[in-house]
Every structure is written in structure tokens, then in C-alpha cells.
Design a protein around this motif. Structure first.
Motif, PDB file in Angstrom:
ATOM      1  N   CYS A   1       0.782  -1.395  -0.004  1.00  0.00           N
ATOM      2  CA  CYS A   1       0.067   0.069  -0.024  1.00  0.00           C
ATOM      3  C   CYS A   1       0.843   1.314  -0.161  1.00  0.00           C
ATOM      4  N   ALA A   2       0.202   2.326  -0.287  1.00  0.00           N
ATOM      5  CA  ALA A   2       0.898   3.717  -0.187  1.00  0.00           C
ATOM      6  C   ALA A   2       0.980   4.070   1.395  1.00  0.00           C
ATOM      7  N   VAL A   3       2.530   4.494   1.632  1.00  0.00           N
ATOM      8  CA  VAL A   3       2.280   4.817   3.012  1.00  0.00           C
ATOM      9  C   VAL A   3       2.418   6.341   3.193  1.00  0.00           C
ATOM     10  N   GLN A   4       2.281   7.113   2.251  1.00  0.00           N
ATOM     11  CA  GLN A   4       2.241   8.629   2.468  1.00  0.00           C
ATOM     12  C   GLN A   4       1.412   9.262   1.244  1.00  0.00           C
ATOM     13  N   GLY A   5       0.860  10.382   1.579  1.00  0.00           N
ATOM     14  CA  GLY A   5      -0.155  11.041   0.673  1.00  0.00           C
ATOM     15  C   GLY A   5      -1.516  10.801   0.575  1.00  0.00           C
ATOM     16  N   GLU A   6      -2.220  11.481  -0.132  1.00  0.00           N
ATOM     17  CA  GLU A   6      -3.804  11.365  -0.066  1.00  0.00           C
ATOM     18  C   GLU A   6      -4.316  10.003  -0.172  1.00  0.00           C
ATOM     19  N   GLU A   7      -3.476   9.062  -1.068  1.00  0.00           N
ATOM     20  CA  GLU A   7      -4.216   7.778  -1.185  1.00  0.00           C
ATOM     21  C   GLU A   7      -3.682   6.978  -0.271  1.00  0.00           C
ATOM     22  N   ALA A   8      -2.739   7.185   0.655  1.00  0.00           N
ATOM     23  CA  ALA A   8      -2.390   6.089   1.651  1.00  0.00           C
ATOM     24  C   ALA A   8      -3.397   5.718   2.534  1.00  0.00           C
TER      25      ALA A   8
END
Lengths: 415, 76
Positions: free
Chosen positions: A178-185
Motif C-alpha cells: 500500500c502507499a504509506v504517504q500522500g492522499e491515497e495512503a
């Protein structure tokens, strides 16, 4: 035009009014401690070590000073155009009649607001009981399947995999990237946690991210993420950022580890410790067996002794001993008898000796033989002038017959 | 793990270790018939070897969870 008053206003010197203003500033509640946000311009660092700059926005500007002692302790390097928040007191520099901010702390714009938001959300979720100790689930001692929620490309993933390999490679890792930073995280983190909760046999979930700024770690302060962690039916360890970073995800997790590596260490036991443990139980096993073996052996020896006591062999031994005794007595008896017989024989032989011809000769008798060796026991056997051997005890006398008893006139001498 | 008895190779480390613990507890507890004791001891020895072998030979298995694509094996 100012009209002349009956009570003329007092007149101040510049110094007096400036001092008055300064005292006014210094007694004001807001001006004595304030955060001011703006953009840095006209930054200057003279040899004195103090820092001077102007903080401005679209409509206004504020002169700022950072004294040398504070300047050396600043966490960031100031640059023109940087959006910051400066903390300090606004005072008046009397010589120039200039008010300015004497700054004692600087932070990047946004951090303050984020931190406020952090505190607000923390208080609210805490009040809701999301962080309560009784919600915490104990971690499994020896997980076989670990879910991993982190970035597929981050250093945290490698740190965790390396740690697991070193300590306890007996686990299967199920990576939910998964993404771990930003809007989509936040939505991705939530989805990963939920997906792992759907998987069968997952013993433990590790939620991890390497170090970064407060903003970088912000996804882990997102309310959705915090709730997903708190509601996870699978135990969760967080390893987010560095030792000093605390996120709301950490508070919601069952266990908070300082770093991704520390999270992996807490997730699984150590192989060498397990080896020692297995060794120890192996020794215990051997000891339990030896104990039983010795017991059985002792019991067997005891029985064998008792058996020997009642065995026919023992009886036979007794009989054999008795036999030995009898044999001994028999032998002694025989010996005695033989001695007696010997004595008797000796006596007889003495008697016999006394009867032998030699013994008779000793006593003065003689044996007469012809020279041919024929024994003479009658006068009728000899004639005049026969030669005779007369045996006496110590020799033979050769003699000639002169006359016999039947020889009339020759006298008579009988042998 | 082909060299290990088949009934053992089905066990996870934790299962094997738990069985080992209960065997030791049984041997240290109430006395059992000797042939049973011998069997337990032999089984315990096998379990010790099995656990050690697992610890020595194990390799980390990694699988990726991806709802949009079939799961893939990865050796990281």
C-alpha cells in the motif's frame, strides 16, 4: 487644527514615548508569546551570529531577530522564500523606533496546524476508548503467518524481511502492499488491513513505515487508519518512523514498536533462543527417561536378588557344600584306616623277618647243602667222603662227611 | 524435509514443540507402562531433531496479497 485646551496634553520626548510603547508591548498578553507565520525574505547572517530577516505575507511585513544562542539551536536552515512559523515576543527596538519579533523557535508552516489536529483527534479517539489497554490483544508467541502492511518499495519492507529471516524464518509473510504517504495512503492502508483480516490463518499483522517528517507520517494519524487498526480482529504491531515518532496508529495498535525492524523483532521469537529452549527440553526428556530407566533397573536388581534367594540353585549350592563335607569326612576316614593297615603290615613283616632262615642262622643253627645245592635234612642223604656246604650266619664251611648216625660205630650225632 | 518421517513433517514448529513439552510432562508425571515410556521417549527424540532441523533449514516464504492479480511468489 488642534484647539488649545484648558488642560494641555503632556509632551513626551521620543525616548519617553518609545519606552512607554515598549512597556505597553511587553505587558501585552498576545505580543509577549506568539506564533507568526509568513515567508522569509531579506535574510541576513552577519558575523555576530545573530540572524535577521523579514517575515511577510501579501499585505504586511514584520522584522525578525534570532539571537546567536537560539540561532545555533535551530532545527532547520533558514532560506529566503521559506514558509515558516516563528515563535517569540514582539518588542520595540528603541534606537530605530522599530517593532520586531524576537524569535526563539522556528517551525515549518503546517506542522503546527498538523500537531493541533493530532492532539485534537488523539483526545477525541482516546475519549472514545480506542486506545484503552483492555482493547489490546496479546501477540501470538510463535506466529506461522504474518500479514505485512507497508510500501512494496520502502526500506521498511527490506528491514522487516531481513529481520524475520535472521530471527525466525519459519513464518510465511503475506505482503499487502500500500502507499504509506500522500492522499491515497489512508484508504489503501485501511484496505490492506481489512484484506488481511479476511485471510485465513493470519496470526499477526505488522503495519510499518520508515522514518520521515511529521507530514510524511501523517497517513498514520488519519482517523480511518486508526479505526481500522483498533477494529482489527488480528493483533497488530506498528513500526512507524523512528524511536521519537508517535502516531495515532501506534496508540491504537496492540503493540507499538519504535521502528519497522523492532516490529519484526517483536513479531517473532529468536531462532537461537528457540534452539536453546529445544536443547533444554531435549535434556529434560533424556533426564526423564534416565530416571525411569534407573528406577526400572533398581527394581529389576532387587527382584533378581530375591529370586536368587528362593532359587533351586541356592539349594543345589547348599547340597554341594554338604557333599563336600561328606567327602572330606570319607577321605579322612580312609586315611585313618590306611594308617592302621600300614601299622599292622609293619608288625607282620617284623614277625616274618624273625622267622626267616638268616634269623635262624643268627641264633646258631646251620643249613647244610650238597655242593650241588641240595638241602640235606637226613643222614640217609649223605655217604662217607661226600663234600657238604654248611651255611652259618656269616659264611659257608666246606666239609667232608666222616660218618653218619646210621653208620654203626661212629657214635651218633643227629642233626 | 523428505528425510523426516512423514507424520512429523506435517507439524509446524509450534505444534512439534508443544507435543514435545507434553511428552516431557507425561514422562515426568505419573508413571506409565515401560513400553509406552520407551515410545514416548523415542517420539520425543524425533521431535527434538525435527525442531532443530526446522530451525536450521527454514527459509522465509513470502507471498503478496493482491486482489487485482493472482498471488505471486517472491523471493526477497
Amino acid at each position: 487644527m488642534l484647539q488649545q485646551s484648558l488642560f494641555p496634553l503632556p509632551s513626551f520626548t521620543v525616548s519617553e514615548i518609545t519606552r512607554y510603547l515598549r512597556e505597553l508591548f511587553e505587558s501585552d498578553e498576545i505580543l509577549t508569546e506568539v506564533w507568526v507565520q509568513g515567508e522569509i525574505s531579506n535574510l541576513s547572517r552577519p558575523a555576530s551570529g545573530h540572524i535577521y530577516f523579514v517575515l511577510k505575507d501579501q499585505n504586511a511585513a514584520l522584522k525578525c531577530v534570532i539571537w546567536k544562542q537560539t540561532a545555533s539551536r535551530l532545527p532547520l536552515t533558514l532560506q529566503n522564500g521559506m514558509a515558516i512559523e516563528a515563535h517569540g515576543a514582539i518588542g520595540i527596538y528603541e534606537r530605530d523606533g522599530q517593532y520586531q519579533l524576537y524569535a526563539d523557535a522556528i517551525r515549518l508552516t503546517g506542522e503546527g496546524a498538523l500537531y493541533q489536529e493530532f492532539l485534537r483527534l488523539k483526545a477525541s479517539l482516546e475519549a472514545e476508548g480506542l486506545f484503552a489497554p483492555e482493547r489490546k490483544v496479546p501477540l501470538p508467541e510463535m506466529p506461522t503467518k504474518i500479514g505485512l502492511v507497508t510500501s512494496k518499495t520502502g526500506a521498511a519492507l527490506q528491514d522487516i524481511l531481513n529481520t524475520l529471516k535472521r530471527r525466525f524464518p519459519l513464518v510465511e509473510v503475506l505482503l499487502a502492499p500500500c502507499a504509506v504517504q500522500g492522499e491515497e495512503a489512508p484508504p489503501q492502508i485501511v484496505a490492506a488491513i481489512n484484506a488481511l483480516n479476511q485471510e485465513p490463518d493470519i496470526d499477526l499483522i505488522v503495519v510499518a513505515r520508515g522514518g520521515g517528517s511529521l507530514e510524511d507520517l501523517w497517513a498514520f494519524n488519519d482517523e480511518r487508519v486508526v479505526r481500522a487498526i483498533a477494529n482489527s480482529s488480528t493483533p497488530i504491531i506498528t513500526g512507524i518512523g523512528h524511536e521519537t515518532d508517535f502516531t495515532l496508529a501506534d496508540f491504537a495498535a496492540d503493540v507499538r514498536a519504535a521502528t519497522p525492524t523492532a516490529a519484526a523483532e517483536m513479531a517473532v521469537p529468536d531462532r537461537s533462543e528457540l534452539r536453546e529452549q529445544t536443547n533444554a527440553i531435549g535434556l529434560q526428556l533424556a533426564a526423564a527417561w534416565r530416571h525411569r530407566y534407573n528406577e526400572e533397573r533398581a527394581a529389576l536388581q532387587d527382584l533378581s536378588r530375591r529370586l536368587a534367594l528362593v532359587s533351586p540353585v541356592w539349594q543345589v549350592r547348599n547340597d554341594r557344600q554338604r557333599l563336600d563335607e561328606l567327602q572330606g569326612r570319607l577321605f579322612r576316614n580312609l586315611l585313618h584306616q590306611m594308617t592302621t593297615l600300614r601299622g599292622n603290615t609293619l608288625n607282620l613283616s617284623r614277625h616274618l623277618a624273625a622267622l626267616s632262615p638268616e634269623a635262624v642262622l643268627q641264633r646258631g643253627y646251620a643249613i647244610v647243602r650238597t655242593t650241588e645245592g641240595k638241602l640235606i635234612s637226613s643222614v640217609k642223604q649223605v655217604h662217607r667222603d661226600d663234600l657238604l656246604d654248611i651255611h652259618v650266619s656269616d659264611g659257608i664251611i666246606l666239609s667232608r662227611v666222616e660218618a653218619g648216625s646210621d653208620f654203626k660205630g661212629n657214635g651218633g650225632k643227629n642233626l | 524435509m523428505t528425510e523426516l518421517p512423514s507424520q512429523l513433517s506435517d507439524l509446524s514448529y509450534e505444534q512439534a514443540f508443544n507435543e514435545l513439552e507434553s511428552i516431557v510432562a507425561a514422562l515426568e508425571g505419573e508413571q506409565k507402562p515401560l513400553d509406552e515410556t520407551v515410545k514416548l521417549y523415542e517420539r520425543g527424540q524425533l521431535l527434538v531433531q525435527y525442531c532443530m532441523a526446522l530451525l536450521d533449514k527454514a527459509d522465509l516464504r513470502i507471498r503478496q496479497l493482491n486482489p487485482n492479480a493472482p498471488s505471486s511468489e517472491e523471493n526477497a
